[in-house]
Structure formats: structure tokens, C-alpha cells
Design an enzyme around this catalytic site. Structure first.
Site, PDB file in Angstrom:
ATOM      1  CG  ASP A  21      -2.137   1.121   1.392  1.00 30.01           C
ATOM      2  OD1 ASP A  21      -2.057   1.392   0.689  1.00 30.01           O
ATOM      3  OD2 ASP A  21      -2.662   0.581   2.199  1.00 30.01           O
TER       4      ASP A  21
ATOM      5  CG  ASP B 241      -9.625   2.811   1.447  1.00 31.83           C
ATOM      6  OD1 ASP B 241      -8.196   2.921   0.440  1.00 31.83           O
ATOM      7  OD2 ASP B 241      -9.438   3.218   2.609  1.00 31.83           O
TER       8      ASP B 241
END
Ligand code: GLA
Length: 502
Positions: A266, A326
Site C-alpha cells: 500500500d 477505498d
């Protein structure tokens, strides 16, 4: 009194007060996360006649102070940083109180201050590490894994920072016994917040929530499943835990030694050191490191779909790459993300998939109708199917959605071709995906708030003759008359069909 004596007295009384009243210093707020780690926020301040200067580090972010007001008795500081082409800002208010800095933020200007206490930290602690130049680009060899989209579970959507080894064991138990494993789910992926500190040799250790990673991997493997983990190419992860920056090879070896089978990597804190144009080179480093680790490890890139990742994801050894920010457990978020994926269809292929983020099915924010749309869309999109709910306690309706074999067969079609939009009429969309052997998966999606009659014609799908039709949610063959098919589709719902030559 002699002048000199008078001056010394004056100096003795005033100078210490001046020094103590200076904001200058490296200040840290250390919040106990109760897993053996602390969430640290640093305020490296320099109080000067022109204002308060310096930097702020909070979780993954390093800000430069760009504006300030006031002084020790009451001040504000605003930090800013560039994140790709977007400017991020934070604003703190504080005051000096003896040896402490009382400092906080407000969510909204009129909201109360959430105050924290900062203490002096050694100089240099919490500073941004020196930048390591990214490598020259080359092609990382394909690891040969996940020829069809990965299926499994990930901890983030339901547990975020609360996930523990106990939860992970529980998920493995559930997946192995509730029909999910039989349906094709195999990865149990731990997301952010497992990380501890590094030992003297720089080896990453897990924190107290994960007392023994190797034992956990053995347990998960013992259930016939695989274990995944999470890290960042930056110094810190999104939640402010230790990242893999400058430890890529070492971390990949550690993961291999633990028995890790999947890595979600990430971007997070890497944004403070690298520009978006450098992402490919930065991701390539871990791609190389995983290949050299001696263990097959699925490589999942998470950088929110920036820098056209679908164009270079396979070149860094990526098996999947996030295409969006997200997901949240709402119809608005899921449908916005899902129906936005149309243009990326050409980039998916066996071993390399677009990833519109993990599933929210069963997390409670949507209806079962909406979760069926979620599952159908992700299957047409050849997206990774990573359940994000608590598998230990799931209503039968949710389990049925997650394990529908006919829908999973669409997702797992071995040609790995991502579907795309055929037509859009307001909130009514038809999507199709080519399947092995000339079959087609067709979704009639009703994004509106009203039940609707929807039609699809064979002509529009490029289908000749009258195909064999199957409703993949009702598990039954349906017949169509003439030139196409008409169905009543509930609000936010889907009619998912498989078409094959008769
Ligand atoms: C980012 C990712 C999420 C999750 C969190 C963890 O926001 O996009 O999927 O991994 O970080 O901190």
C-alpha cells in the site's frame, strides 16, 4: 548594586523563563495502541520572529508548516504537503504548559478541540528518512500465480485496526468449514496494523496482536488455506505502522520464512518521498524482492488507481492493482466504484487483474439485493473476491451470496476477460462478460430507486439465434421469446444471466 551583579540577577531570573517559553524543539505525542506500539505524532517546531516553522509528522504524512499564528501562550500551525497533484493540509492549535505542549485539532471549525499532550523528543526522532533513489525500470518476470482472480478474505473492511491473530484463526476455521473454501476462497489476508518494530538487524517483527506469525501461517495452512499480509513501500503504513521502506528484500525474506502467500503493498507513506511518476520503479523493488524470496507470493498493489497502474502493474510483477480509493459499505460508494470500471476492461488478463477494492458483502450497510449487485458486478469485472465481513457470524443469506457457485464461475472464468458496459439508459445499465467457450455473462443492473422492467436484445449483445439462458441467482434456466429478454429488476438490483449457444 554593581551593574554587572544587577545584570546577572536579571539574566538568572529572565533567561530560563524565556528558554522555557520557547516552542522550539522536537515534540511528540505518543498514543498507546495497546499492541506494544505507539501511534506517534511529531511536531518539530522552530519559533522565530517570522512565525513558527518546521514540520509535522502524523501516521504516514510529513507536512511542512506553511502558516502559523501566535506563540507559546496560544498558537496555530498549518502543515501542508503535496500528495501526487493534490495538496493535503492539517491544522493544529496549541499552547505551552510547563514542559508539555497541549495541542489538538478540530474536525470542523466550530467542533471542540481534541487535545493531546506532547513531550520533548530527541532531535531527529520521527524525521523523514533520506530518500533512496528508485531503481531503473525493467520487467519483473510473471510469478505464474492467480490465473483467475484471487478469492479470500481481508481484515480491513470489518476490523480495521482491531484485527488480532485470534480473529484470523477464527476466519480460517470459518472459511474452511462454512462452504467458502469449497467455493474457491483460499486467502486469509491480514491488512494493516499487524506490524511491530524492527530488531537490531532490521528484521520486522509482528506486534502483540500477532504473537507468532509463523505459527499463525502454519495454522492457516493446516486448514488448507493461505495467509496474506500487508505492508507499504513507504517508511510508514496508512495507519502509521512500520513500512518496508529500505527493507524490501529483508521483509520479503521474512514473509517467506513465516510462510506468507500474499502481499498487499500500500503506497501510503511512500507519497512523502516519491512522486506518482516514480511509483512503477518503487513497486518494482518489492516485485523483485518477492520473486527472490524463494516462496510464491501473490503481489497485490494498492495505490488507489493512480499513475495509470493498469498499464504497468504486470511489469512490476503485480497480480492485481487497486483501481480506486477505498470502498465503503454503502450503495453510493460500491455502485460508484463498480460502475466506473468500464474503461479498464482491456487491462485484465490471467494473473493480472484490476481490483476495485474488497467486498463489503455482509457488513450491514447495504441490503441483500444490493450485495447481490456487488457480487454480480465484481464477477463481471473479473475482480478479486476478498470477503470483508466477519465470517464467524454470517446470516445464511449472506453466505449464499458469497458462495453462489454459478456467479463465482463467472468471476473465475479461466480466460480472465473483464466484462464491460453494453448500454446505459439513465440508471439502467447492461454489462456483459465473455466466458470460455463463447458463452456470455450478462447483467441487467437497475441503479435507480424504483423497480424497473429492463430489456436486452440479442442483437445488442452480438448474439445470433436464440441462446440458452440461465438465471444465476435463481439457479434456473429461463426461456426467452424472440429477439431478446425482458425482466423486472428490483431497485438497486440485478438480473444476472448466462447465455450460451443452444
Ligand atoms: C488504505 C487502503 C485500505 C487499507 C488501509 C489500511 O486506506 O486503501 O484498503 O489497507 O489503507 O491502513
Amino acid at each position: 548594586m554593581p551593574v554587572l551583579y544587577r545584570y546577572l540577577l536579571f539574566a538568572a531570573s529572565v533567561i530560563p523563563v524565556c528558554a522555557a517559553a520557547d516552542l522550539t524543539g522536537n515534540w511528540v505525542v505518543a498514543q498507546d495502541r495497546h499492541d506494544g506500539t505507539f501511534r506517534r505524532t511529531y511536531f518539530n517546531l522552530k519559533q522565530e520572529p517570522t512565525g513558527i516553522h518546521g514540520s509535522i509528522r502524523t501516521t504516514q504524512f510529513f507536512y511542512k508548516i506553511s502558516e502559523s499564528t501566535g506563540g507559546p501562550e496560544g498558537f496555530t500551525i498549518t502543515g501542508s504537503m503535496m500528495d501526487g497533484d493534490r495538496e493535503r493540509k492539517v491544522r493544529y492549535e496549541g499552547k505551552l504548559a510547563g514542559d508539555e505542549l497541549h495541542i489538538g485539532t478540530r474536525n470542523r471549525p466550530e467542533a471542540p478541540l481534541t487535545e493531546m499532550v506532547a513531550h520533548r523528543a530527541p532531535d531527529g526522532e520521527g524525521a523523514m528518512p533520506a530518500r533512496v533513489e528508485p531503481p531503473q525500470l525493467h520487467k519483473v518476470a510473471d510469478n505464474g500465480l492467480v490465473r483467475t482472480p484471487p478469492m479470500g478474505w481481508n481484515s480491513w473492511n470489518k476490523f480495521a485496526g482491531r484485527v488480532t491473530a485470534e480473529d484470523v484463526r477464527g476466519m480460517a476455521d470459518a472459511m474452511a468449514s462454512n462452504g467458502m473454501k469449497a467455493a474457491g476462497y483460499v486467502y486469509i489476508n491480514i491488512d494493516d496494523t499487524w506490524e511491530g518494530s524492527r530488531d537490531a538487524q532490521g528484521n520486522i517483527r509482528s506486534n502483540q496482536k500477532f504473537p507468532d506469525m509463523k505459527a499463525l501461517a502454519d495454522y492457516v495452512h493446516g486448514k488448507g488455506l493461505k495467509l496474506g499480509i500487508y505492508s507499504s513501500p513507504g517508511p510508514y503504513t496508512c495507519a502509521g505502522y512500520e513500512g518496508s521502506y529500505n527493507h524490501e528484500v529483508q521483509d520479503a525474506k521474512t514473509y517467506a520464512a513465516w510462510g506468507i502467500d500474499y502481499l498487499k503493498y500500500d503506497w501510503c507513506g511512500a507519497r512523502t518521498l516519491y512522486k506518482d511518476e516514480e511509483m512503477q520503479a518503487v513497486y518494482q523493488k518489492m516485485g523483485d524482492a518477492l520473486l527472490a524470496s524463494g516462496r510464491p507470493i501473490v503481489y497485490s498493489l494498492c495505490q488507489y488507481g493512480r499513475a495509470d497502474v493498469w498499464k504497468w502493474g504486470p511489469d512490476v510483477g503485480g497480480n492485481a492493482w487497486r483501481t480506486t480509493g477505498d470502498i465503503r459499505d454503502t450503495w453510493a460508494s460500491m455502485s460508484k466504484i463498480g460502475f466506473d470500471q468500464d474503461k479498464l476492461a482491456p487491462y485484465a488478463k490471467p494473473g493480472h487483474f484490476n481490483d476495485p477494492d474488497m467486498l463489503e458483502i455482509g457488513n450491514g450497510g447495504m441490503s441483500e439485493t444490493e450485495y447481490r449487485t456487488h457480487m454480480s458486478l465484481w464477477s463481471i469485472l473479473a475482480a478479486p473476491l476478498l470477503a470483508g465481513n466477519d465470517l464467524r457470524q454470517m446470516p445464511p443469506g449472506i453466505l449464499e451470496i458469497l458462495t453462489n457457485p454459478e456467479v463465482i464461475a463467472v468471476n473465475q472464468d479461466r480466460e480472465g476477460k473483464q466484462g464491460s458496459r453494453v448500454s446505459k439508459d439513465g440508471d439502467h445499465e447492461i454489462w456483459s462478460r465473455q466466458l470460455t467457450g463463447g458463452a456470455l455473462a450478462v447483467g441487467l443492473f437497475n441503479r435507480s430507486d424504483q423497480e424497473a422492467k429492463m430489456q436486452v436484445s440479442w442483437k445488442q449483445l452480438g448474439v445470433k439465434g436464440n441462446p440458452h439462458l440461465r438465471d444465476l441467482w435463481l439457479h434456473k434456466d429461463v426461456s426467452a421469446s424472440g429477439e431478446g429478454y425482458e425482466a423486472t429488476v428490483p431497485a438497486h438490483g440485478v438480473m444476472l444471466l448466462r447465455l450460451a449457444a443452444k
